[in-house]
Design a protein around this motif. Structure first.
Motif, PDB file in Angstrom:
ATOM      1  N   ALA A   1       0.903  -1.114   0.079  1.00  0.00           N
ATOM      2  CA  ALA A   1       0.017  -0.089  -0.138  1.00  0.00           C
ATOM      3  C   ALA A   1       0.793   1.049   0.166  1.00  0.00           C
ATOM      4  O   ALA A   1       0.632   2.093  -0.735  1.00  0.00           O
ATOM      5  CB  ALA A   1      -0.855  -0.033   1.128  1.00  0.00           C
ATOM      6  N   ALA A   2       1.802   1.358   0.617  1.00  0.00           N
ATOM      7  CA  ALA A   2       2.781   2.412   0.575  1.00  0.00           C
ATOM      8  C   ALA A   2       3.514   2.739  -0.572  1.00  0.00           C
ATOM      9  O   ALA A   2       3.343   3.838  -0.989  1.00  0.00           O
ATOM     10  CB  ALA A   2       3.854   2.193   1.686  1.00  0.00           C
ATOM     11  N   LEU A   3       3.773   1.619  -1.284  1.00  0.00           N
ATOM     12  CA  LEU A   3       4.572   1.898  -2.689  1.00  0.00           C
ATOM     13  C   LEU A   3       3.377   2.174  -3.549  1.00  0.00           C
ATOM     14  O   LEU A   3       3.666   3.271  -4.287  1.00  0.00           O
ATOM     15  CB  LEU A   3       5.046   0.471  -3.229  1.00  0.00           C
ATOM     16  CG  LEU A   3       6.530   0.012  -2.172  1.00  0.00           C
ATOM     17  CD1 LEU A   3       6.791  -1.491  -2.721  1.00  0.00           C
ATOM     18  CD2 LEU A   3       7.649   0.806  -2.817  1.00  0.00           C
ATOM     19  N   GLY A   4       2.226   1.840  -3.408  1.00  0.00           N
ATOM     20  CA  GLY A   4       1.276   2.088  -4.651  1.00  0.00           C
ATOM     21  C   GLY A   4       0.753   3.666  -4.188  1.00  0.00           C
ATOM     22  O   GLY A   4       0.868   4.430  -5.324  1.00  0.00           O
ATOM     23  N   ARG A   5       0.657   4.247  -3.088  1.00  0.00           N
ATOM     24  CA  ARG A   5       0.142   5.325  -2.592  1.00  0.00           C
ATOM     25  C   ARG A   5       1.480   6.427  -3.040  1.00  0.00           C
ATOM     26  O   ARG A   5       1.085   7.454  -3.297  1.00  0.00           O
ATOM     27  CB  ARG A   5      -0.383   5.367  -1.256  1.00  0.00           C
ATOM     28  CG  ARG A   5      -1.676   4.722  -1.069  1.00  0.00           C
ATOM     29  CD  ARG A   5      -1.900   4.782   0.493  1.00  0.00           C
ATOM     30  NE  ARG A   5      -1.955   6.161   0.801  1.00  0.00           N
ATOM     31  CZ  ARG A   5      -2.398   6.124   2.337  1.00  0.00           C
ATOM     32  NH1 ARG A   5      -2.530   5.488   3.157  1.00  0.00           N
ATOM     33  NH2 ARG A   5      -2.718   7.572   2.578  1.00  0.00           N
ATOM     34  N   LEU A   6       2.704   5.794  -2.636  1.00  0.00           N
ATOM     35  CA  LEU A   6       3.774   6.972  -2.909  1.00  0.00           C
ATOM     36  C   LEU A   6       4.039   7.182  -4.449  1.00  0.00           C
ATOM     37  O   LEU A   6       4.294   8.372  -4.851  1.00  0.00           O
ATOM     38  CB  LEU A   6       4.855   6.282  -2.229  1.00  0.00           C
ATOM     39  CG  LEU A   6       6.213   7.471  -2.361  1.00  0.00           C
ATOM     40  CD1 LEU A   6       5.773   8.704  -1.429  1.00  0.00           C
ATOM     41  CD2 LEU A   6       7.452   6.745  -1.497  1.00  0.00           C
ATOM     42  N   SER A   7       3.902   6.334  -5.183  1.00  0.00           N
ATOM     43  CA  SER A   7       3.994   6.111  -6.596  1.00  0.00           C
ATOM     44  C   SER A   7       3.098   7.055  -7.097  1.00  0.00           C
ATOM     45  O   SER A   7       3.121   7.731  -7.979  1.00  0.00           O
ATOM     46  CB  SER A   7       3.773   4.677  -7.286  1.00  0.00           C
ATOM     47  OG  SER A   7       3.765   4.683  -8.742  1.00  0.00           O
ATOM     48  N   ALA A   8       1.590   6.888  -6.849  1.00  0.00           N
ATOM     49  CA  ALA A   8       0.460   7.671  -7.362  1.00  0.00           C
ATOM     50  C   ALA A   8       0.881   9.204  -6.895  1.00  0.00           C
ATOM     51  O   ALA A   8       0.530  10.180  -7.630  1.00  0.00           O
ATOM     52  CB  ALA A   8      -0.617   7.194  -6.529  1.00  0.00           C
ATOM     53  N   TYR A   9       1.457   9.408  -5.588  1.00  0.00           N
ATOM     54  CA  TYR A   9       1.687  10.755  -5.379  1.00  0.00           C
ATOM     55  C   TYR A   9       2.922  11.479  -5.996  1.00  0.00           C
ATOM     56  O   TYR A   9       2.695  12.484  -6.690  1.00  0.00           O
ATOM     57  CB  TYR A   9       2.055  10.963  -3.751  1.00  0.00           C
ATOM     58  CG  TYR A   9       2.268  12.291  -3.387  1.00  0.00           C
ATOM     59  CD1 TYR A   9       1.419  13.202  -3.111  1.00  0.00           C
ATOM     60  CD2 TYR A   9       3.633  12.765  -3.396  1.00  0.00           C
ATOM     61  CE1 TYR A   9       1.764  14.478  -2.655  1.00  0.00           C
ATOM     62  CE2 TYR A   9       3.886  13.930  -2.844  1.00  0.00           C
ATOM     63  CZ  TYR A   9       2.995  14.756  -2.544  1.00  0.00           C
ATOM     64  OH  TYR A   9       3.209  16.177  -2.231  1.00  0.00           O
ATOM     65  N   ALA A  10       3.972  10.457  -6.377  1.00  0.00           N
ATOM     66  CA  ALA A  10       4.899  10.907  -7.285  1.00  0.00           C
ATOM     67  C   ALA A  10       4.401  11.518  -8.498  1.00  0.00           C
ATOM     68  O   ALA A  10       4.965  12.327  -9.355  1.00  0.00           O
ATOM     69  CB  ALA A  10       6.080   9.904  -7.225  1.00  0.00           C
ATOM     70  N   GLU A  11       3.522  10.648  -8.973  1.00  0.00           N
ATOM     71  CA  GLU A  11       2.857  11.223 -10.620  1.00  0.00           C
ATOM     72  C   GLU A  11       1.661  12.169 -10.305  1.00  0.00           C
ATOM     73  O   GLU A  11       1.067  12.348 -11.407  1.00  0.00           O
ATOM     74  CB  GLU A  11       2.444   9.657 -10.951  1.00  0.00           C
ATOM     75  CG  GLU A  11       3.400   8.647 -11.357  1.00  0.00           C
ATOM     76  CD  GLU A  11       4.431   9.226 -12.323  1.00  0.00           C
ATOM     77  OE1 GLU A  11       3.641  10.014 -13.388  1.00  0.00           O
ATOM     78  OE2 GLU A  11       5.472   8.929 -12.351  1.00  0.00           O
TER      79      GLU A  11
END
Length: 427
Positions: free
Chosen positions: A364-374
């Motif tokens: 979940a952390a990776l998914g949310r952080l990737s989305a934020y980075a994009e």
């Protein structure tokens, strides 16, 4: 056109310039360095150059004897389950529900116990050591420093290590300062001593004690050409909790950590021995205040220890592991990523709990952080910069632990540079 001119706004806000400077000085943010998951306290008379290796070996023996498989470790610690809804922490009752996660936790524990069983070490001359004749403590203080130097030369010293001398209470003040002098003088040698030195001042009750401790170091360090040490304060008296802002101020930017003393503090409040624990409401209230006072200052807060040691037959060891792992998990949910360990077998439950907590929340952390980075939303969650920093912190801790690598980051459309920047860590 704006109604108020730039000149007028500059005049109205001019008084904030010194406030800006003060806030920046007092709240520089997290140091951006790796935080150890624990501090291991070892009585000074039991310290020797191979102590870290011996603790790792003892922990591996305990693992083999009492939890020889991933499923057994998951059952013994109550860890190894998948995360709950929304990335929530796993339910201990479902600890064996995810064999793949249990395998990864077990592999991490084996690796940690072999490569880095202890991340932060203290030679203890305080409660764990007791009162000895002066000539005996003199000898042990010097021998402990000599052992740490030898461990460094052999490549077996943790990245951070140090000493917990006796406190500045009147009854033990002179003894504590004498041992501090002997230890540091022997440690310094002719090269300034190994890097990573941390000194822990116990039973602090007043800011004046912090001031005096730093003054003693200021006199001693130049005389022996010692590398400047970091300083941690143990918060284990009610007076210390009430004086937290003043203690931090007295640290003058040199105090890097506050560690709660679970049992001294609980006893001082009159809590019965059977109820003294780091998850007691009174102790959690103290650590919450410690977090509040140190937020943004770069000072890290550490949880206490568990005195329920994993020693004896398998049912007793497993009960101690489950209790310890539960305390570690509870602390992690509260933002306390470091605690104390007192026995080699506690390394099993410590590293298992760290791995389980990191792995359970990592997807979940990776998914949310990737989305934020994009710069887009992830599902129904709209994350803000502060939340992104927390997500990056989780990912960085997984990288520190070796539970995530560059390939795993790339699979989530992330890289270390991005995560490091979002996490506020110095690259």
């Amino acid at each position: 056109m704006p109604t108020l001119s730039e000149h007028l706004l500059a005049r109205l806000t001019a008084s904030l310039a010194p406030v800006d400077a003060q806030l920046a000085a007092r709240h520089p943010g997290d140091p951006g360095t790796r935080q150890p998951v624990h501090t291991c306290y070892i009585p000074a008379d039991r310290l020797h150059p191979d102590v870290v290796l011996d603790w790792g070996e003892s922990a591996r023996e305990a693992l083999a004897a009492h939890a020889p498989s991933p499923a057994a470790l998951a059952a013994a610690t109550g860890l190894g389950a998948t995360s709950g809804p929304g990335g929530a922490a796993p339910n201990p009752a479902e600890a064996a529900a995810d064999p793949a996660l249990a395998e990864r936790v077990y592999a991490h524990v084996l690796a940690a116990l072999s490569l880095e069983p202890i991340q932060d070490l203290r030679a203890d001359l305080e409660d764990g050591y007791g009162i000895r004749p002066d000539d005996v403590e003199d000898e042990h203080a010097i021998a402990a420093a000599t052992a740490l130097r030898a461990a460094h030369e052999a490549g077996a010293l943790p990245a951070s290590y140090g000493l917990r001398p006796k406190s500045l209470d009147p009854a033990v003040r002179d003894r504590g300062l004498r041992s501090l002098d002997l230890f540091l003088t022997a440690l310094a040698g002719d090269d300034g001593g190994p890097p990573g030195l941390v000194l822990t001042l116990p039973k602090v009750s007043a800011p004046e004690q912090v001031t005096v401790f730093l003054a003693v170091l200021d006199e001693l360090i130049p005389r022996i050409d010692l590398r400047p040490p970091a300083v941690e304060l143990q918060i284990e008296t009610p007076a210390a909790v009430l004086a937290l802002p003043a203690l931090v101020e007295a640290g003058r930017g040199r105090v890097t950590g506050l560690h709660v003393g679970t049992y001294d503090y609980s006893a001082a409040l009159g809590i019965a021995a059977e109820h003294q624990a780091s998850d007691h409401p009174s102790v959690e209230y103290a650590t919450t205040l410690m977090q509040l006072v140190t937020a943004g200052t770069g000072i890290r807060v550490a949880d206490g220890s568990s005195n329920f040691l994993p020693v004896g037959p398998t049912p007793v060891v497993r009960a101690a592991w489950q209790r310890h792992a539960g305390l570690v998990t509870r602390a992690w949910r509260r933002g306390l990523y470091q605690g104390w360990d007192l026995h080699p077998a506690q390394l099993v439950s410590r590293h298992a709990a760290v791995a389980a907590n990191l792995l359970a929340g990592l997807p979940a952390a990776l998914g949310r952080l990737s989305a934020y980075a994009e710069a887009r939303f992830a599902g129904a969650v709209a994350d803000e910069p502060a939340t992104a920093r927390a997500l990056a912190g989780h990912v960085l801790r997984a990288l520190d632990a070796g539970l995530l690598d560059d390939a795993g980051l790339a699979a989530a459309d992330l890289d270390r540079a991005v995560v490091t920047k979002l996490g506020g860590r110095v690259s």
